[in-house]
Scaffold this motif. Structure first.
Motif, mmCIF file in Angstrom:
data_model
loop_
_atom_site.group_PDB
_atom_site.id
_atom_site.type_symbol
_atom_site.label_atom_id
_atom_site.label_comp_id
_atom_site.label_asym_id
_atom_site.label_seq_id
_atom_site.Cartn_x
_atom_site.Cartn_y
_atom_site.Cartn_z
ATOM 1 N N MET A 184 -2.093 11.590 1.197
ATOM 2 C CA MET A 184 -1.914 10.152 0.999
ATOM 3 C C MET A 184 -0.422 9.803 1.046
ATOM 4 N N GLN A 185 0.397 10.609 0.366
ATOM 5 C CA GLN A 185 1.832 10.347 0.344
ATOM 6 C C GLN A 185 2.462 10.533 1.724
ATOM 7 N N GLU A 186 2.007 11.528 2.459
ATOM 8 C CA GLU A 186 2.529 11.746 3.811
ATOM 9 C C GLU A 186 2.181 10.567 4.727
ATOM 10 N N LEU A 187 0.953 10.062 4.617
ATOM 11 C CA LEU A 187 0.587 8.864 5.389
ATOM 12 C C LEU A 187 1.467 7.678 4.987
ATOM 13 N N LEU A 227 -4.265 3.393 4.395
ATOM 14 C CA LEU A 227 -3.106 3.867 5.152
ATOM 15 C C LEU A 227 -3.515 4.460 6.498
ATOM 16 N N HIS A 228 -4.638 5.114 6.538
ATOM 17 C CA HIS A 228 -5.120 5.689 7.796
ATOM 18 C C HIS A 228 -5.334 4.576 8.817
ATOM 19 N N THR A 240 0.840 -1.204 0.000
ATOM 20 C CA THR A 240 0.000 0.000 0.000
ATOM 21 C C THR A 240 0.873 1.251 0.000
ATOM 22 N N ILE A 241 1.955 1.220 0.769
ATOM 23 C CA ILE A 241 2.894 2.346 0.791
ATOM 24 C C ILE A 241 3.464 2.564 -0.607
ATOM 25 N N ALA A 242 3.847 1.491 -1.273
ATOM 26 C CA ALA A 242 4.403 1.607 -2.628
ATOM 27 C C ALA A 242 3.392 2.233 -3.581
ATOM 28 N N ARG A 243 2.133 1.856 -3.459
ATOM 29 C CA ARG A 243 1.090 2.460 -4.302
ATOM 30 C C ARG A 243 0.950 3.950 -4.009
ATOM 31 N N ALA A 244 1.046 4.327 -2.740
ATOM 32 C CA ALA A 244 0.889 5.732 -2.362
ATOM 33 C C ALA A 244 2.056 6.580 -2.855
ATOM 34 N N LEU A 245 3.257 6.010 -2.854
ATOM 35 C CA LEU A 245 4.456 6.793 -3.145
ATOM 36 C C LEU A 245 4.981 6.642 -4.569
ATOM 37 N N MET A 246 4.322 5.812 -5.383
ATOM 38 C CA MET A 246 4.851 5.608 -6.735
ATOM 39 C C MET A 246 4.776 6.890 -7.564
ATOM 40 N N GLU A 247 5.808 7.055 -8.398
ATOM 41 C CA GLU A 247 5.850 8.196 -9.316
ATOM 42 C C GLU A 247 4.786 7.993 -10.385
#
Length: 127
Positions: free
Chosen positions: A111-114, A57-58, A33-40
């Motif tokens: 989303m990215q900060e989470l 993420l929340h 999930t983190i990878a999905r949030a932070l992907m370019e």
């Protein structure tokens, strides 16, 4: 576990994760999930995707924050270790309090900060 076992000195040393009182963290799913949030991305994601990832993420950061709180409380109050975990917990609580903002761009940033907070907590827990 029998009532007398829960009061034993050994049980006092066990964390809830070890005793089965809570489900183990699904770190593989959280990292995905983190990878999905932070992907370019070349363009902003769809609002539905942002909402889904942010909601996941929340919930994950809430669960991770509970684990951080347990780790913090294993240290003597106001010791260096206690302060280190307390800072991680403060960051998590601040990100959970913050909302997505008024537009899609601010929602993506939230989303990215989470995602970064969840990643930071997992890295701290791995140490």
């Amino acid at each position: 576990m029998a009532k007398s076992e829960s009061n034993s000195p050994l049980h006092a040393q066990l964390t809830p994760m070890m005793t089965g009182d809570t489900a183990p963290l699904d770190t593989q799913r959280i990292r995905a999930t983190i990878a999905r949030a932070l992907m370019e991305r070349p363009v902003l994601p769809r609002p539905e995707e942002v909402q889904e990832i942010t909601g996941t993420l929340h919930r994950d950061v809430k669960v991770l924050a509970k684990e951080v709180e347990e780790r913090r409380d294993e240290h003597r109050w106001h010791s260096t270790g206690w302060y280190e975990w307390h800072a991680v917990l403060g960051r998590a609580h601040e990100d959970l309090r913050r909302g997505p903002g008024a537009g899609l761009r601010s929602a993506v940033m939230h989303m990215q900060e989470l995602g970064r907070t969840a990643e930071h907590i997992l890295n701290c827990l791995d140490q």
